[in-house]
Design a protein around this motif. Structure first.
Motif, short mmCIF file in Angstrom:
data_model
loop_
_atom_site.label_atom_id
_atom_site.label_comp_id
_atom_site.label_asym_id
_atom_site.label_seq_id
_atom_site.Cartn_x
_atom_site.Cartn_y
_atom_site.Cartn_z
N GLU A 1 24.90 37.67 67.39
CA GLU A 1 25.45 37.41 65.88
C GLU A 1 26.61 38.06 65.66
N GLU A 2 27.52 37.34 64.57
CA GLU A 2 28.61 38.16 64.12
C GLU A 2 28.14 39.54 63.24
N GLY A 3 29.01 40.56 63.69
CA GLY A 3 28.84 41.70 62.90
C GLY A 3 28.12 42.77 63.71
N ALA A 4 28.00 42.51 65.17
CA ALA A 4 26.96 43.32 65.98
C ALA A 4 27.95 44.37 66.14
N SER A 5 27.41 45.79 66.31
CA SER A 5 28.22 46.88 66.45
C SER A 5 28.50 46.92 67.99
N GLU A 6 29.34 47.88 68.25
CA GLU A 6 29.71 48.17 69.68
C GLU A 6 28.50 48.65 70.44
N ASP A 7 27.53 49.45 69.79
CA ASP A 7 26.50 49.84 70.62
C ASP A 7 25.47 48.78 70.90
N GLU A 8 25.36 47.92 69.76
CA GLU A 8 24.45 46.54 69.92
C GLU A 8 24.93 45.83 71.15
N ILE A 9 26.49 45.41 71.02
CA ILE A 9 27.03 44.79 72.05
C ILE A 9 26.74 45.43 73.53
N ALA A 10 27.00 46.70 73.79
CA ALA A 10 26.74 47.31 75.04
C ALA A 10 25.10 47.21 75.27
N SER A 11 24.43 47.52 74.38
CA SER A 11 23.03 47.46 74.66
C SER A 11 22.49 45.96 75.13
N ALA A 12 22.93 44.92 74.37
CA ALA A 12 22.77 43.64 74.90
C ALA A 12 23.35 43.11 76.24
N ALA A 13 24.53 43.64 76.49
CA ALA A 13 24.94 43.48 77.73
C ALA A 13 24.32 44.05 78.91
N PHE A 14 23.69 45.24 78.85
CA PHE A 14 22.89 45.98 79.59
C PHE A 14 21.51 45.23 79.68
N CYS A 15 20.88 45.06 78.73
CA CYS A 15 19.58 44.13 78.71
C CYS A 15 19.87 42.63 79.21
N ASN A 16 20.99 42.03 79.13
CA ASN A 16 20.97 40.56 79.54
C ASN A 16 21.38 41.06 81.14
N ALA A 17 22.05 41.76 81.59
CA ALA A 17 22.17 42.23 83.09
C ALA A 17 21.06 42.37 83.72
N TRP A 18 20.12 43.25 83.30
CA TRP A 18 18.90 43.75 83.83
C TRP A 18 17.90 42.31 83.78
N LEU A 19 17.99 41.39 82.68
CA LEU A 19 16.91 40.55 82.77
C LEU A 19 17.53 39.25 83.56
N ASP A 20 18.90 39.37 83.65
CA ASP A 20 19.51 38.37 84.62
C ASP A 20 18.94 38.76 86.15
N CYS A 21 18.89 39.99 86.57
CA CYS A 21 18.28 40.50 87.74
C CYS A 21 16.86 39.96 87.89
#
Length: 161
Positions: A43-63
């Motif tokens: 969602e709009e307004g996500a912090s850099e930490d939230e974006i980084a966490s989401a990217a890590f989780c998405n990469a892990w969940l993708d694997c």
């Protein structure tokens, strides 16, 4: 690669990465529930930490998603036969997996072959045969998909070649 081998696709070194990614086959399958990149954004307004966490989780969940999906598809190709009730059960299980992956919101999941195999398992016999016979075989990927679809038909006791 175990899935492709279990399906009986031979000489498929160039096909394996395409089938694994799934993006290139999205238009070649009967039913595709995979989320696109636009469906998996924060969602709009996500912090850099939230974006980084989401990217890590998405990469892990993708694997994890690719590993689970690959193993499941490989095991499906090793089923010796399916009764009509078995086909219904398989489709219900695959639909459950589609719902789980959709709820996770990871782009590219569920893999297009999950929905496709669920659809193939319950298509009426004549429609399944017609689909397989009309499959364009202009590329190695399309040939591999036809072999996979023919394998599902044989699981159901249908002769298609």
């Amino acid at each position: 690669s175990e899935f492709v081998g279990a399906a009986g696709v031979l000489g498929s070194d160039s096909v394996i990465p395409v089938l694994m990614r799934g993006k290139e086959i999205a238009d070649l399958v009967l039913n595709n529930a995979a989320l696109g990149e636009e469906d998996a954004v924060l969602e709009e307004g996500a912090s850099e930490d939230e974006i980084a966490s989401a990217a890590f989780c998405n990469a892990w969940l993708d694997c994890v998603g690719l590993a689970v999906t690959g193993r499941l598809l490989e095991r499906i190709m090793r089923i010796p036969q399916l009764t009509p009730k078995g086909c219904d059960h398989l489709t219900a299980d695959l639909n459950y997996l589609v719902n789980v992956f959709s709820a996770l919101g990871v782009a590219g999941h569920p893999h297009p072959l999950v929905s496709h195999l669920g659809t193939l398992a319950t298509l009426p016999d004549t429609e399944l045969k017609a689909h397989i016979m009309s499959r364009d075989q202009g590329s190695d990927v399309q040939k591999a998909l036809r072999i996979i679809e023919s394998r599902v038909a044989r699981l159901r006791g249908l002769g298609v070649e």
